[in-house]
Motif scaffolding. Sequence first.
Motif, PDB file in Angstrom:
ATOM      1  N   THR A 222      -9.491  -2.644  -5.305  1.00 29.09           N
ATOM      2  CA  THR A 222      -9.435  -1.744  -4.155  1.00 29.09           C
ATOM      3  C   THR A 222      -9.211  -2.518  -2.866  1.00 29.09           C
ATOM      4  OG1 THR A 222     -10.902  -0.141  -5.224  1.00 29.09           O
ATOM      5  CG2 THR A 222     -10.721  -0.019  -2.822  1.00 29.09           C
ATOM      6  N   GLU A 223      -9.919  -3.642  -2.719  1.00 29.48           N
ATOM      7  CA  GLU A 223      -9.782  -4.469  -1.525  1.00 29.48           C
ATOM      8  C   GLU A 223      -8.364  -5.043  -1.420  1.00 29.48           C
ATOM      9  OE1 GLU A 223     -11.117  -6.732   1.921  1.00 29.48           O
ATOM     10  OE2 GLU A 223     -11.767  -4.910   0.892  1.00 29.48           O
ATOM     11  N   LEU A 224      -7.810  -5.508  -2.519  1.00 26.51           N
ATOM     12  CA  LEU A 224      -6.458  -6.066  -2.508  1.00 26.51           C
ATOM     13  C   LEU A 224      -5.427  -4.999  -2.156  1.00 26.51           C
ATOM     14  CD1 LEU A 224      -6.576  -8.452  -5.589  1.00 26.51           C
ATOM     15  CD2 LEU A 224      -6.326  -9.117  -3.195  1.00 26.51           C
TER      16      LEU A 224
ATOM     17  N   THR B  26      -2.851  -5.234   1.007  1.00 29.30           N
ATOM     18  CA  THR B  26      -1.401  -5.199   0.844  1.00 29.30           C
ATOM     19  C   THR B  26      -0.776  -4.029   1.596  1.00 29.30           C
ATOM     20  OG1 THR B  26      -1.677  -3.987  -1.257  1.00 29.30           O
ATOM     21  CG2 THR B  26      -1.396  -6.371  -1.382  1.00 29.30           C
ATOM     22  N   ARG B  27      -1.505  -2.912   1.714  1.00 25.92           N
ATOM     23  CA  ARG B  27      -0.974  -1.805   2.511  1.00 25.92           C
ATOM     24  C   ARG B  27      -0.799  -2.209   3.960  1.00 25.92           C
ATOM     25  NH1 ARG B  27      -4.366   1.611  -0.647  1.00 25.92           N
ATOM     26  NH2 ARG B  27      -5.982   1.501   0.943  1.00 25.92           N
ATOM     27  N   GLY B  28      -1.675  -3.103   4.454  1.00 23.84           N
ATOM     28  CA  GLY B  28      -1.557  -3.565   5.832  1.00 23.84           C
ATOM     29  C   GLY B  28      -0.367  -4.477   6.057  1.00 23.84           C
ATOM     30  N   ILE B  29       0.132  -5.120   4.983  1.00 22.33           N
ATOM     31  CA  ILE B  29       1.283  -5.999   5.101  1.00 22.33           C
ATOM     32  C   ILE B  29       2.572  -5.190   4.976  1.00 22.33           C
ATOM     33  CG2 ILE B  29       2.474  -7.976   4.086  1.00 22.33           C
ATOM     34  CD1 ILE B  29      -0.258  -8.853   2.988  1.00 22.33           C
ATOM     35  N   HIS B  30       2.682  -4.434   3.920  1.00 28.30           N
ATOM     36  CA  HIS B  30       3.861  -3.608   3.693  1.00 28.30           C
ATOM     37  C   HIS B  30       3.418  -2.370   2.919  1.00 28.30           C
ATOM     38  CE1 HIS B  30       8.027  -2.516   2.832  1.00 28.30           C
ATOM     39  NE2 HIS B  30       7.642  -2.266   1.600  1.00 28.30           N
ATOM     40  N   PRO B  31       3.556  -1.181   3.505  1.00 26.36           N
ATOM     41  CA  PRO B  31       3.120   0.030   2.812  1.00 26.36           C
ATOM     42  C   PRO B  31       3.826   0.181   1.465  1.00 26.36           C
ATOM     43  CG  PRO B  31       3.654   0.491   5.113  1.00 26.36           C
ATOM     44  CD  PRO B  31       4.123  -0.903   4.824  1.00 26.36           C
ATOM     45  N   VAL B  32       3.066   0.384   0.424  1.00 28.33           N
ATOM     46  CA  VAL B  32       3.644   0.557  -0.910  1.00 28.33           C
ATOM     47  C   VAL B  32       4.589   1.758  -0.931  1.00 28.33           C
ATOM     48  CG1 VAL B  32       3.102   1.025  -3.331  1.00 28.33           C
ATOM     49  CG2 VAL B  32       1.647  -0.516  -1.998  1.00 28.33           C
ATOM     50  N   ALA B  33       4.275   2.766  -0.117  1.00 32.21           N
ATOM     51  CA  ALA B  33       5.094   3.974  -0.080  1.00 32.21           C
ATOM     52  C   ALA B  33       6.532   3.685   0.296  1.00 32.21           C
ATOM     53  CB  ALA B  33       4.492   4.977   0.901  1.00 32.21           C
TER      54      ALA B  33
END
Length: 223
Positions: free
Chosen positions: A72-74, A78-85
Amino acid sequence: METARATLLAGNTDRLRRLERDLHDGTQARLVALAITLSLAEDALEPAAGPDVARLRSLLGRARGQTDDTITELRRLTRGIHPVALDGGLGEALPGLAAASPVPVAVRLDLPERPAQAVEQALYFCAAELLTNVAKHSGARSAELTVTSASDGRVRMTVRDDGVGGAACGTGTGTGAGSGTGAGSGTGLTGLAERLAAVDGVLGVDSPRGGPTVITAELPSRL
């Protein structure tokens, strides 16, 4: 323009420092704890009289929980670096944002080709904040999100809502889409304007008292 780019660079530097700190103090610590738990579980298998099954089950349950927390933390980092969406482009990401909004949002996209990555990210974060603020502050019953590609190589995104209006850059007091009181980064329309300026974009706000609010982001498709 140089000021806008410097502001974005400083913001990115701060985010990278926070990411480094979170990885060191958060995720790394979770992984160390997981390794210790697995080592204890291994010890529980070694007694000559046979494994301590109750203790082993407890330790394995703890390890499973620590693994879930680390994953969950990872994902958060990663969402803060590049949104998976954004992996599938704006054509997939923006309808996803609209579907998650408590205010019904009609989406119209006309993008023959994907913009540059920095442009996609700017548009995505802009749309996310504007739609969040529509839901929280506008009092709107419906909204529209439109993204079109112009013949001059620019991309235009418009968010329109039928709420109470009154949004304005720099005031921090508007109630329409994207007002300065919005959640998330807390920078409101001024922050969005700075993000767009860093990629040669501009933000337009038309939000009379009583509504409707129409906010437009326009920027080049390629940098």
